[in-house]
Design an enzyme around this catalytic site. Structure first.
Site, mmCIF file in Angstrom:
data_model
loop_
_atom_site.group_PDB
_atom_site.id
_atom_site.type_symbol
_atom_site.label_atom_id
_atom_site.label_comp_id
_atom_site.label_asym_id
_atom_site.label_seq_id
_atom_site.Cartn_x
_atom_site.Cartn_y
_atom_site.Cartn_z
ATOM 1 N N LYS A 183 6.348 -9.267 -5.200
ATOM 2 C CA LYS A 183 5.455 -9.966 -4.498
ATOM 3 C C LYS A 183 3.630 -10.364 -4.378
ATOM 4 O O LYS A 183 3.586 -8.820 -4.232
ATOM 5 C CB LYS A 183 5.692 -9.397 -2.650
ATOM 6 C CG LYS A 183 5.272 -10.345 -1.585
ATOM 7 C CD LYS A 183 4.841 -9.952 -0.504
ATOM 8 C CE LYS A 183 3.442 -8.878 -0.366
ATOM 9 N NZ LYS A 183 2.383 -10.645 0.166
ATOM 10 N N ALA A 239 -2.748 2.087 4.482
ATOM 11 C CA ALA A 239 -1.984 2.001 5.032
ATOM 12 C C ALA A 239 -1.446 0.913 5.070
ATOM 13 O O ALA A 239 -0.290 2.007 5.826
ATOM 14 C CB ALA A 239 -3.917 1.070 6.056
ATOM 15 N N GLU A 259 0.346 3.295 -5.158
ATOM 16 C CA GLU A 259 -1.221 3.419 -6.322
ATOM 17 C C GLU A 259 -2.296 3.187 -5.231
ATOM 18 O O GLU A 259 -2.181 1.639 -4.413
ATOM 19 C CB GLU A 259 -0.939 2.497 -6.768
ATOM 20 C CG GLU A 259 -0.310 2.784 -8.346
ATOM 21 C CD GLU A 259 -0.794 4.210 -8.893
ATOM 22 O OE1 GLU A 259 -1.949 4.950 -9.087
ATOM 23 O OE2 GLU A 259 0.267 4.813 -9.946
ATOM 24 N N CYS A 293 -10.370 -0.149 -7.562
ATOM 25 C CA CYS A 293 -9.273 0.946 -6.214
ATOM 26 C C CYS A 293 -10.522 1.721 -6.567
ATOM 27 O O CYS A 293 -11.260 2.752 -6.481
ATOM 28 C CB CYS A 293 -8.134 1.228 -6.743
ATOM 29 S SG CYS A 293 -7.399 0.812 -8.974
ATOM 30 N N GLU A 390 -13.140 3.133 2.661
ATOM 31 C CA GLU A 390 -13.473 2.653 1.365
ATOM 32 C C GLU A 390 -13.957 1.434 1.313
ATOM 33 O O GLU A 390 -13.463 0.691 2.746
ATOM 34 C CB GLU A 390 -11.922 2.711 0.856
ATOM 35 C CG GLU A 390 -11.904 2.258 -0.623
ATOM 36 C CD GLU A 390 -10.394 1.129 -1.121
ATOM 37 O OE1 GLU A 390 -9.867 1.183 0.114
ATOM 38 O OE2 GLU A 390 -10.721 1.919 -2.423
HETATM 39 P P1 NAD Z 1 -3.318 -4.189 1.041
HETATM 40 O O1 NAD Z 1 -2.707 -2.369 1.248
HETATM 41 O O2 NAD Z 1 -4.080 -5.110 2.507
HETATM 42 O O3 NAD Z 1 -1.664 -5.421 0.539
HETATM 43 C C1 NAD Z 1 -1.202 -4.816 -1.147
HETATM 44 C C2 NAD Z 1 -0.224 -5.645 -1.047
HETATM 45 O O4 NAD Z 1 1.003 -4.805 0.456
HETATM 46 C C3 NAD Z 1 -0.133 -7.305 -0.755
HETATM 47 O O5 NAD Z 1 0.694 -7.820 -1.121
HETATM 48 C C4 NAD Z 1 -0.195 -7.562 1.096
HETATM 49 O O6 NAD Z 1 0.743 -8.389 1.026
HETATM 50 C C5 NAD Z 1 1.367 -6.209 0.762
HETATM 51 N N1 NAD Z 1 1.462 -5.492 2.017
HETATM 52 C C6 NAD Z 1 0.625 -5.661 3.364
HETATM 53 N N2 NAD Z 1 1.416 -4.748 3.956
HETATM 54 C C7 NAD Z 1 2.472 -4.749 3.524
HETATM 55 C C8 NAD Z 1 3.552 -3.952 4.571
HETATM 56 N N3 NAD Z 1 3.362 -3.000 5.765
HETATM 57 N N4 NAD Z 1 5.083 -3.835 3.452
HETATM 58 C C9 NAD Z 1 4.426 -4.581 2.904
HETATM 59 N N5 NAD Z 1 3.329 -5.087 1.840
HETATM 60 C C10 NAD Z 1 2.576 -4.684 2.557
HETATM 61 O O7 NAD Z 1 -4.068 -4.117 0.062
HETATM 62 P P2 NAD Z 1 -5.343 -5.261 -0.771
HETATM 63 O O8 NAD Z 1 -6.450 -5.062 0.297
HETATM 64 O O9 NAD Z 1 -4.396 -6.355 -1.358
HETATM 65 O O10 NAD Z 1 -6.137 -4.598 -2.102
HETATM 66 C C11 NAD Z 1 -6.827 -3.915 -1.991
HETATM 67 C C12 NAD Z 1 -6.432 -1.922 -1.472
HETATM 68 O O11 NAD Z 1 -5.936 -1.945 -3.116
HETATM 69 C C13 NAD Z 1 -7.848 -1.075 -2.361
HETATM 70 O O12 NAD Z 1 -7.313 0.395 -0.865
HETATM 71 C C14 NAD Z 1 -8.100 -0.477 -2.588
HETATM 72 O O13 NAD Z 1 -7.945 0.951 -3.516
HETATM 73 C C15 NAD Z 1 -5.988 -0.444 -3.778
HETATM 74 N N6 NAD Z 1 -6.034 -0.281 -5.239
HETATM 75 C C16 NAD Z 1 -5.192 0.297 -5.277
HETATM 76 C C17 NAD Z 1 -4.976 0.572 -6.749
HETATM 77 C C18 NAD Z 1 -4.608 1.834 -7.719
HETATM 78 O O14 NAD Z 1 -4.772 1.292 -8.602
HETATM 79 N N7 NAD Z 1 -4.393 2.862 -6.991
HETATM 80 C C19 NAD Z 1 -5.550 -0.514 -7.665
HETATM 81 C C20 NAD Z 1 -5.881 -1.688 -7.285
HETATM 82 C C21 NAD Z 1 -6.203 -1.579 -5.874
#
Ligand code: NAD
Length: 487
Positions: A183, A239, A259, A293, A390
């Protein structure tokens, strides 16, 4: 061929991709183009039943194609063919990606997409090189460790670098003999759908890659909690990672790779090459407008060189100009959504109210779209919201130190440990600090990934569990079984 395109005339694959075909679906989740704020398309929402259909399709494809049981080199060959087609279709893929994301089209073909193809090839090469092994036993026994794929892997990705993150998940999972239900983010889903279409066109068995579109609480939760999804690979916020852990604990125990977020320090000592450090620091916070990230968002600089370094960084950040992601000359990214733009602005205001001074930037650009000015905040300490949170925007905080101990104490973040930058000419100090810094990646006298995909990436503390990239990401997609035979 020019890369610029008309955003109102680009065809998009709007739907889920299950069993090797696009299942057109109505886009019910509001989507906006970050470059101009216009509503565009809409993301379909897969319910639990649709996710179940995708999982069944993955299981059927594994069985019909014998993907886990074919000669491993066959998997390598198929993945190489997919990587070739990704490169051949890079312009179309880049445009689909650029339209609704923050990635300028001019950076995608030679950047994200070329790297994604290369990473798929990198993982393809593990298929026939990593495997089971014999272990030493007495001569009355025969012992071995058998390595096996999980079956169906569930993957969930964020919006900030969609194609690249999808490649990080799909490459190792498929090379290791699994099928995937993925997804993508509801804000940037269509490039991942196209990536899956290309896989089938390149000859990968239909149903091996299934893409379901939707939000986290409905679609993402249904994937993570599905009883036939045997492993979950997630990239996103801390979160959401915690919500997925709770879901998995509730619905059944399975391995997961998380991640998550970061708030990475860049520590600069007085003996560093200032110009080189300034370039790396500015580039890291301007890249994707800080929506990375690993963004090096906390500058921690030795007091004696602070003014000179900060001015050198500011000089490189001042002149950026917004431009739509569909114009091939644009380099500076918009913020993904109006909500995120307001959040960044709110955090900068809260930091100012707590005593921060804004050296440059500090508000959205006046231009249309969700663009935020590159911003440097001085006069902050660890109680400042700009240092704690962040921000995921182009905001750099500056703190100064007078000793190595103080530098380390400032660099250590209570929550995150994703990456860190260290700039110094002193080799002993480099080794000493690399041993002490609590982060999953440390860059010394640079601040960026290279194309050495063998280096894994992943977080310490609440920045995550497990690794993407490297041999570790491949091995994380296989489980092992100990076998002892009495002779
Ligand atoms: P997000 O956590 O809001 O969403 C990420 C994905 O998770 C989306 O597809 C979302 O629909 C899904 N999601 C959200 N809640 C969920 C749940 N309860 N169950 C299952 N899926 C769920 O993050 P974002 O705003 O899309 O991305 C930014 C964040 O991602 C930042 O915190 C960034 O640091 C992190 N990030 C980390 C890395 C890494 O390699 N560590 C890389 C890129 C981004």
């Amino acid at each position: 061929m020019g890369l610029s395109f008309d955003p109102d005339a680009l065809p998009l694959p709007i739907g889920h991709f299950i069993g090797g075909r696009l299942i057109a679906a109505e886009g019910t989740i509001d989507m906006r183009r970050p470059s101009d704020g216009h509503a565009h398309a809409g993301c379909p929402l897969a319910d639990a039943e649709m996710v179940d259909q995708a999982v069944e399709s993955a299981k059927a494809a594994l069985k019909a194609s014998n993907w886990a049981g074919v000669r491993p080199r066959e998997r390598t060959r198929a993945l190489h063919a997919w990587a070739d087609l990704i490169e051949a279709e890079a312009v179309t893929l880049a445009r689909i990606e650029a339209l609704l994301s923050t990635r300028p089209v001019g950076l995608l073909v030679a950047g994200d997409i070329a790297v994604a193809a290369e990473q798929i090839r990198f993982f393809a090469e593990f298929a026939d090189k990593e495997g089971s092994g014999l272990v030493p036993t007495d001569d009355q026994s025969f012992g071995m460790i058998m390595s096996e794929p999980y079956g169906v892997v569930g993957a969930i990705t964020p919006w900030n670098v969609p194609v690249a993150t999808a490649a990080w998940k799909l490459g190792p999972a498929l090379a290791a003999g699994n099928a995937v239900v993925l997804k993508p983010s509801e804000m940037t889903p269509f490039s991942t759908v196209y990536l899956a279409e290309l896989a089938v066109r390149a000859g990968l068995p239909p149903g091996l890659i299934n893409i379901v579109l939707g939000d986290g609480p409905t679609t993402g939760a249904a994937i993570a909690g599905h009883p036939d999804v045997s492993k979950v690979s997630f990239t996103g916020s801390t979160a959401a990672g915690a919500a997925i852990m709770a879901n998995i604990a509730r619905t059944g125990i399975k391995p997961m790779t998380l991640e998550l977020g970061g708030k990475s320090p860049q520590i600069v000592f007085a003996d560093a090459d200032i110009e080189r450090a300034a370039s790396a620091i500015a580039t890291s916070i301007l890249a994707n407008a800080g929506q990375a990230c690993v963004a090096g968002s906390r500058l921690i600089v030795e007091a004696g060189i602070a003014d000179a370094l900060v001015e050198a960084v500011a000089m490189r950040m001042r002149d950026v100009r917004p431009g739509p992601t569909w114009d091939e000359t644009s380099r500076y990214s918009p913020i993904i959504s109006e909500r995120q733009l307001r959040r960044i602005d709110g955090l900068v205001e809260a930091a100012a109210a707590a005593g921060a001074e804004c050296l440059i930037g500090g508000r959205p650009f006046d231009e249309t779209g969700y663009f935020y000015q590159p911003t440097i905040l001085t006069g902050v300490d660890r109680s400042s919201p700009a240092v704690r949170e962040e921000i995921f925007g182009p905001v750099l905080t500056v703190e100064t130190f007078r000793s190595e101990e103080e530098a380390l104490a400032l660099a250590d973040h209570p929550t995150y440990g994703l990456a860190a930058g260290l700039y110094t000419a002193d080799l002993s100090r480099t080794i000493r600090l690399c041993r002490q810094i609590q982060a999953g990646t440390i860059w010394v006298n640079r601040y960026s990934r290279s194309r050495d995909h063998i280096l894994p990436t992943g977080g310490y503390k609440r920045s995550g569990i497990g690794k993407d990239l490297g041999r570790e990401a491949y091995l994380a997609n296989r489980k092992s079984k100990s076998v002892l035979i009495g002779l």
